[in-house]
Design a protein around this motif. Sequence first.
Motif, PDB file in Angstrom:
ATOM      1  N   VAL A 238     -48.843 -13.533 -32.802  1.00  0.00           N
ATOM      2  CA  VAL A 238     -48.617 -14.810 -33.485  1.00  0.00           C
ATOM      3  C   VAL A 238     -49.126 -14.742 -34.917  1.00  0.00           C
ATOM      4  O   VAL A 238     -48.484 -15.259 -35.845  1.00  0.00           O
ATOM      5  N   SER A 239     -50.264 -14.080 -35.115  1.00  0.00           N
ATOM      6  CA  SER A 239     -50.803 -13.945 -36.468  1.00  0.00           C
ATOM      7  C   SER A 239     -49.847 -13.161 -37.364  1.00  0.00           C
ATOM      8  O   SER A 239     -49.607 -13.534 -38.522  1.00  0.00           O
ATOM      9  N   PHE A 331     -60.049 -13.314 -44.677  1.00  0.00           N
ATOM     10  CA  PHE A 331     -61.112 -13.463 -43.685  1.00  0.00           C
ATOM     11  C   PHE A 331     -60.573 -13.302 -42.264  1.00  0.00           C
ATOM     12  O   PHE A 331     -61.233 -12.731 -41.394  1.00  0.00           O
ATOM     13  N   GLY A 332     -59.357 -13.809 -42.019  1.00  0.00           N
ATOM     14  CA  GLY A 332     -58.791 -13.737 -40.678  1.00  0.00           C
ATOM     15  C   GLY A 332     -58.499 -12.317 -40.248  1.00  0.00           C
ATOM     16  O   GLY A 332     -58.672 -11.966 -39.072  1.00  0.00           O
ATOM     17  N   HIS A 333     -58.037 -11.474 -41.160  1.00  0.00           N
ATOM     18  CA  HIS A 333     -57.787 -10.067 -40.849  1.00  0.00           C
ATOM     19  C   HIS A 333     -59.058  -9.410 -40.324  1.00  0.00           C
ATOM     20  O   HIS A 333     -59.049  -8.731 -39.283  1.00  0.00           O
ATOM     21  N   ILE A 334     -60.157  -9.620 -41.022  1.00  0.00           N
ATOM     22  CA  ILE A 334     -61.426  -9.029 -40.610  1.00  0.00           C
ATOM     23  C   ILE A 334     -61.851  -9.583 -39.256  1.00  0.00           C
ATOM     24  O   ILE A 334     -62.231  -8.824 -38.344  1.00  0.00           O
ATOM     25  N   VAL A 360     -44.474  -5.739 -32.695  1.00  0.00           N
ATOM     26  CA  VAL A 360     -43.447  -6.681 -32.258  1.00  0.00           C
ATOM     27  C   VAL A 360     -43.358  -7.856 -33.227  1.00  0.00           C
ATOM     28  O   VAL A 360     -42.272  -8.382 -33.501  1.00  0.00           O
ATOM     29  N   GLY A 361     -44.497  -8.256 -33.781  1.00  0.00           N
ATOM     30  CA  GLY A 361     -44.498  -9.344 -34.753  1.00  0.00           C
ATOM     31  C   GLY A 361     -43.663  -9.028 -35.973  1.00  0.00           C
ATOM     32  O   GLY A 361     -42.939  -9.893 -36.493  1.00  0.00           O
ATOM     33  N   ALA A 390     -51.456 -23.266 -34.171  1.00  0.00           N
ATOM     34  CA  ALA A 390     -51.587 -22.865 -32.769  1.00  0.00           C
ATOM     35  C   ALA A 390     -52.683 -21.820 -32.598  1.00  0.00           C
ATOM     36  O   ALA A 390     -53.462 -21.855 -31.625  1.00  0.00           O
ATOM     37  N   LEU A 391     -52.777 -20.888 -33.543  1.00  0.00           N
ATOM     38  CA  LEU A 391     -53.838 -19.878 -33.485  1.00  0.00           C
ATOM     39  C   LEU A 391     -55.218 -20.515 -33.602  1.00  0.00           C
ATOM     40  O   LEU A 391     -56.184 -20.037 -32.992  1.00  0.00           O
ATOM     41  N   THR A 392     -55.322 -21.571 -34.398  1.00  0.00           N
ATOM     42  CA  THR A 392     -56.611 -22.271 -34.525  1.00  0.00           C
ATOM     43  C   THR A 392     -57.087 -22.775 -33.177  1.00  0.00           C
ATOM     44  O   THR A 392     -58.293 -22.749 -32.880  1.00  0.00           O
ATOM     45  N   LEU A 393     -56.148 -23.191 -32.339  1.00  0.00           N
ATOM     46  CA  LEU A 393     -56.499 -23.673 -31.004  1.00  0.00           C
ATOM     47  C   LEU A 393     -56.699 -22.531 -30.013  1.00  0.00           C
ATOM     48  O   LEU A 393     -57.536 -22.630 -29.107  1.00  0.00           O
TER      49      LEU A 393
END
Length: 425
Positions: A238-239, A331-334, A360-361, A390-393
């Motif tokens: 999803v990311s 920051f999210g990658h790390i 696949v993404g 959605a990823l936040t959740l």
Amino acid sequence: MSTRATRHVYLAVIVLHLVADVALSPFYPQLFERLFGITDLNATGVFIWVCRLTAVAALPLWGLAARRVPVGWLVVAGLAASAVLSFALGFAPTFTAFTVLSAALVFTTMALVLAYPAFMSLGAEHDRIRDVRSYAYVINIGTVAATLIGAGVMALPEVRWGISAFALVDIVLAAACYRVLLRSRRGAGAAGRPDGAAGTAAATGEAPVGARAGSAGGAGSAGTLVRAVALLAVLVLVSEVGRQVVRPFFTAYAEAGGAGPLAAAVLYLLPQLVAVAVLPSVVRVHRLLGGWLLPLSCAACAAGLLMQLPAAEPGPLLVAGRILFGAGLGFGHIALDLRVFEAVGTRGPAFAAVGTGRTVGTLVSPVLATPLAGADLAAPLAAGAGLFAALTLLAPLALLRPSARPPAAPAAGPPVKESDDVRVG
């Protein structure tokens, strides 16, 4: 050879794989027109799909192979095969031959993906965030450099020689890998061949699959591993879709709002530049936020994309949205990579399965972006915002799950340092 030399070689392999993968990708339509007289954009779409499907199929196979064969051998073999295929690619007589050779090249170069977990496995666990940050620098800066290299190849009077020249780099790096990863370890008997399940356990500090299940509670442990891998694969997938879906048509969106081509290009690159800029502070921020860095980064990405929806013109709101989006990506990658390594380690099919989610993404993103942009150029941004929301959740669920890595079984013999035989599995 020292562990530092081994890590440097693996990092060089990562850089080469990135450059080879990215360099010509922005120029495929122009490349196919020059080489084969093809102007139909559908040909580019078919080519990309074939290569990405090959990558999706190849990565799990290389992950399984790494359970039996040391990563050093796989990397050297992949580089040697890539040298032959890269040279042949430059002289492909038809578009069909070019596509087939490219798919074969993608299959062999997916072995180089194993260099990243091998690089991580040689570092101290308490320094893992710094290693992930180094990789993030390579990815972000390397992407820009690779694009410039691709532009240089396209500027050559004879593009075919530029394509074949990648074979020289493959050969040089294969020789370096052989010298550092394999030849220097023969005296210790650690780099030549897998010595069966017991030898693998002793060399890697991990038990064979059957022993792992028994030592960690049998089916319950296996179920924990499957659930953790599945959750992380979904998060990575999803990311990747959220990050990629907003890219193909952003410059068209900005130009439709009144931005000139140069301003649109600068706005397009701005998140990647911001992602590089925030990396020096990631250790401090991670120490402050801990595991909550991942959901907060996803929330920043979602908010940054939402800020861009009513702001196609290159004004302060659009710029601020691009900056916030880039900070969230950096920051999210790390944070996501740290969670992956914490949960599934640096070896084996579990890591390959999570990596396949990322591949696949890249396959899904253009399929989703094209009809969305056809309906409304702002729709990909809205879709990306929804995916990151959605990823936040979902991200906190990854924080609550225990690590999927099973406890190590004691080695039946003298311990072998991890740096002496790097394996995935």
